[in-house]
Design an enzyme around this catalytic site. Structure first.
Site, PDB file in Angstrom:
ATOM      1  N   GLY A  78      -7.367  -4.365   2.204  1.00  0.00           N
ATOM      2  CA  GLY A  78      -8.429  -4.353   3.199  1.00  0.00           C
ATOM      3  C   GLY A  78      -7.865  -4.338   4.604  1.00  0.00           C
ATOM      4  O   GLY A  78      -6.652  -4.263   4.804  1.00  0.00           O
TER       5      GLY A  78
ATOM      6  N   SER B 103      -6.384  -5.876   7.263  1.00  0.00           N
ATOM      7  CA  SER B 103      -5.787  -7.222   7.296  1.00  0.00           C
ATOM      8  C   SER B 103      -4.371  -7.198   7.868  1.00  0.00           C
ATOM      9  O   SER B 103      -3.402  -7.312   7.122  1.00  0.00           O
ATOM     10  CB  SER B 103      -5.748  -7.801   5.882  1.00  0.00           C
ATOM     11  OG  SER B 103      -5.179  -6.851   4.977  1.00  0.00           O
TER      12      SER B 103
ATOM     13  N   ARG C 131       1.858  -0.275  12.470  1.00  0.00           N
ATOM     14  CA  ARG C 131       3.140   0.425  12.561  1.00  0.00           C
ATOM     15  C   ARG C 131       2.965   1.921  12.348  1.00  0.00           C
ATOM     16  O   ARG C 131       3.717   2.721  12.904  1.00  0.00           O
ATOM     17  CB  ARG C 131       4.125  -0.166  11.555  1.00  0.00           C
ATOM     18  CG  ARG C 131       3.741   0.035  10.110  1.00  0.00           C
ATOM     19  CD  ARG C 131       4.564  -0.782   9.151  1.00  0.00           C
ATOM     20  NE  ARG C 131       4.196  -2.175   9.189  1.00  0.00           N
ATOM     21  CZ  ARG C 131       4.618  -3.076   8.301  1.00  0.00           C
ATOM     22  NH1 ARG C 131       5.439  -2.702   7.316  1.00  0.00           N
ATOM     23  NH2 ARG C 131       4.235  -4.330   8.384  1.00  0.00           N
ATOM     24  N   ASN C 132       1.955   2.313  11.553  1.00  0.00           N
ATOM     25  CA  ASN C 132       1.710   3.741  11.330  1.00  0.00           C
ATOM     26  C   ASN C 132       1.163   4.399  12.598  1.00  0.00           C
ATOM     27  O   ASN C 132       1.601   5.482  12.983  1.00  0.00           O
ATOM     28  CB  ASN C 132       0.744   3.928  10.162  1.00  0.00           C
ATOM     29  CG  ASN C 132       1.370   3.536   8.842  1.00  0.00           C
ATOM     30  OD1 ASN C 132       2.141   4.282   8.266  1.00  0.00           O
ATOM     31  ND2 ASN C 132       1.049   2.333   8.365  1.00  0.00           N
TER      32      ASN C 132
ATOM     33  N   ASP D 270     -10.160  -0.401   6.326  1.00  0.00           N
ATOM     34  CA  ASP D 270      -8.712  -0.386   6.544  1.00  0.00           C
ATOM     35  C   ASP D 270      -8.302   0.800   7.408  1.00  0.00           C
ATOM     36  O   ASP D 270      -7.373   0.714   8.224  1.00  0.00           O
ATOM     37  CB  ASP D 270      -7.995  -0.328   5.192  1.00  0.00           C
ATOM     38  CG  ASP D 270      -6.627  -0.984   5.230  1.00  0.00           C
ATOM     39  OD1 ASP D 270      -6.190  -1.400   6.315  1.00  0.00           O
ATOM     40  OD2 ASP D 270      -5.985  -1.084   4.167  1.00  0.00           O
TER      41      ASP D 270
ATOM     42  N   LYS E   7       0.844  -1.193   0.000  1.00  0.00           N
ATOM     43  CA  LYS E   7       0.000   0.000   0.000  1.00  0.00           C
ATOM     44  C   LYS E   7       0.877   1.240   0.000  1.00  0.00           C
ATOM     45  O   LYS E   7       1.723   1.400   0.877  1.00  0.00           O
ATOM     46  CB  LYS E   7      -0.914   0.000   1.234  1.00  0.00           C
ATOM     47  CG  LYS E   7      -1.832  -1.217   1.306  1.00  0.00           C
ATOM     48  CD  LYS E   7      -2.515  -1.368   2.643  1.00  0.00           C
ATOM     49  CE  LYS E   7      -3.355  -2.639   2.693  1.00  0.00           C
ATOM     50  NZ  LYS E   7      -4.009  -2.848   3.995  1.00  0.00           N
TER      51      LYS E   7
ATOM     52  N   THR F 165      -6.251   0.443  11.022  1.00  0.00           N
ATOM     53  CA  THR F 165      -4.913   1.016  11.072  1.00  0.00           C
ATOM     54  C   THR F 165      -4.812   2.123  12.114  1.00  0.00           C
ATOM     55  O   THR F 165      -3.755   2.325  12.713  1.00  0.00           O
ATOM     56  CB  THR F 165      -4.512   1.546   9.680  1.00  0.00           C
ATOM     57  OG1 THR F 165      -4.743   0.528   8.711  1.00  0.00           O
ATOM     58  CG2 THR F 165      -3.045   1.924   9.636  1.00  0.00           C
TER      59      THR F 165
ATOM     60  N   GLU G  28       4.707   2.999   6.122  1.00  0.00           N
ATOM     61  CA  GLU G  28       4.259   3.404   4.790  1.00  0.00           C
ATOM     62  C   GLU G  28       3.689   4.819   4.762  1.00  0.00           C
ATOM     63  O   GLU G  28       3.821   5.534   3.765  1.00  0.00           O
ATOM     64  CB  GLU G  28       3.199   2.413   4.275  1.00  0.00           C
ATOM     65  CG  GLU G  28       3.669   0.960   4.192  1.00  0.00           C
ATOM     66  CD  GLU G  28       4.466   0.666   2.932  1.00  0.00           C
ATOM     67  OE1 GLU G  28       4.850   1.627   2.243  1.00  0.00           O
ATOM     68  OE2 GLU G  28       4.697  -0.514   2.656  1.00  0.00           O
TER      69      GLU G  28
ATOM     70  N   LYS H 101      -4.949   5.884   4.037  1.00  0.00           N
ATOM     71  CA  LYS H 101      -5.310   5.603   5.429  1.00  0.00           C
ATOM     72  C   LYS H 101      -4.077   5.572   6.320  1.00  0.00           C
ATOM     73  O   LYS H 101      -4.161   5.853   7.522  1.00  0.00           O
ATOM     74  CB  LYS H 101      -6.111   4.310   5.534  1.00  0.00           C
ATOM     75  CG  LYS H 101      -5.426   3.070   4.963  1.00  0.00           C
ATOM     76  CD  LYS H 101      -4.549   2.335   5.947  1.00  0.00           C
ATOM     77  CE  LYS H 101      -3.877   1.152   5.283  1.00  0.00           C
ATOM     78  NZ  LYS H 101      -2.990   0.400   6.191  1.00  0.00           N
TER      79      LYS H 101
END
Length: 337
Positions: free
Chosen positions: A134, A136, A253-254, A242, A106, A246, A279, A189
């Protein structure tokens, strides 16, 4: 049974390789890193990125790209977004015409503003490029927790083929023709999740998180529609779904990087602490550039960029968002006279 290669042996690539193996397919897992291949082959576990999840012995693990790609029914491209172009370029002469490549990373490329599928199509024009995205997290997919995703492709036949390969009692897949919307939701996202994590680091509560998620999807939807994506895609699994996971998950991690920034870490210190590719940091500048290119207002994205790259304090950024000019949420043209 299909012959499937997974290019990228990080947490997500490893989890998907195990899922596909469990579905009865012949799977090869590739990494460009010899040390990673040796470690995975010896331990049959990605101890740092996917601890406790065992890789079945039947999954071949290699750093030989030619062997990985030869005579495969499907290639899953699972490298982090900053390495998508270089990996695709190295694959070009090994991919046959019409070969299905499913991108599962992504991101948006900062200097070109291209989505990852666009990059793959540019580097491997003979391929049939699709996406899978998605809510996940690899940590949960690897532990066989129920998960849903969406497969995007140019034709229904390709999307349904991918759906059939990935579907299982613990992994449900929907189909969609809106590749652009799926990818924009998945990339943008991560930027909003940085903001949500930063709010957590500042000690804000659930009200703040809900506001950032809700207004974040409004920003993503505005940009997506302006670029030609379908609004319903961005309120679906690869958009709001998503975004929720997130922004909220301990696995994100974000969100974690944002949390550390809210606690006073610099961007680089936060990335070093997370120890995996964040990311959202790589997509933030691209998101801002796209908002300006398409003349779409994205205040959360703007503030994230100022915190990441211009030294603005997270507290000041939150204050700017709260004190923006008064707005309607909905209802334009619907007021009673």
């Amino acid at each position: 049974m299909a012959k499937i290669s997974v290019a990228g042996a990080g947490s997500w690539g490893t989890a998907l390789a195990i899922l596909l193996h469990d579905n009865g397919h012949e799977v090869i897992l590739w990494s460009a890193l010899k040390d990673e291949v040796s470690m995975l082959s010896e331990k049959r576990e990605h101890e740092s990125k996917l601890p406790g999840v065992k890789i079945p012995e039947e999954i071949a693990i290699t750093d030989d790209l030619e062997t990985t790609l030869k005579d495969r029914d499907l290639i899953v491209l699972a490298v982090p977004s900053p390495f998508t172009r270089s990996t695709a370029r190295s694959m070009k002469n090994l991919v046959r015409k019409g070969q299905i490549i499913v991108n599962v990373a992504k991101g948006i490329e900062e200097n070109t503003l291209m989505t990852l599928s666009e990059i793959i199509e540019e580097e491997i024009p003979q391929a049939n490029v699709a996406v899978l995205s998605g809510p996940s997290h690899a940590e949960e997919v690897g532990r066989k927790m129920p998960t849903t995703c969406v497969a995007g492709a140019r034709t229904k036949e390709t999307a349904e083929y991918i759906q059939g390969l990935f579907m299982s009692p613990v992994f449900r897949v929907y189909t969609s023709p809106d590749i652009l919307g799926i990818e924009l939701g998945g990339a943008l996202k991560n930027v909003i999740a940085l903001a949500a994590g930063t709010a957590d680091g500042l000690g804000c509560g659930d009200n703040t998180k809900a506001a950032l998620i809700t207004r974040g999807i409004a920003e993503i939807k505005r940009l997506g529609v302006a670029m030609g994506a379908h609004a319903e895609t961005l309120t679906g699994l690869s958009g709001i779904g998503d975004l929720i996971v997130t922004c909220a998950s301990v696995h994100s991690r974000n969100r974690k990087a944002g949390y550390l920034i809210g606690k006073g870490y610099t961007m680089q210190e936060a990335m070093d602490e997370v120890k995996m590719v964040v990311e959202g940091v790589y997509s933030a500048k691209a998101a801002l550039a796209l908002s300006r290119k398409y003349h779409v207002e994205m205040p959360i994205v703007e503030e994230v960029n100022q915190v990441l790259f211009e030294g603005k304090s997270p507290k000041d950024a939150l204050g700017e968002l709260m004190m923006r000019v008064r707005k309607e949420e909905t209802g334009e043209g619907l007021w009673e006279k």
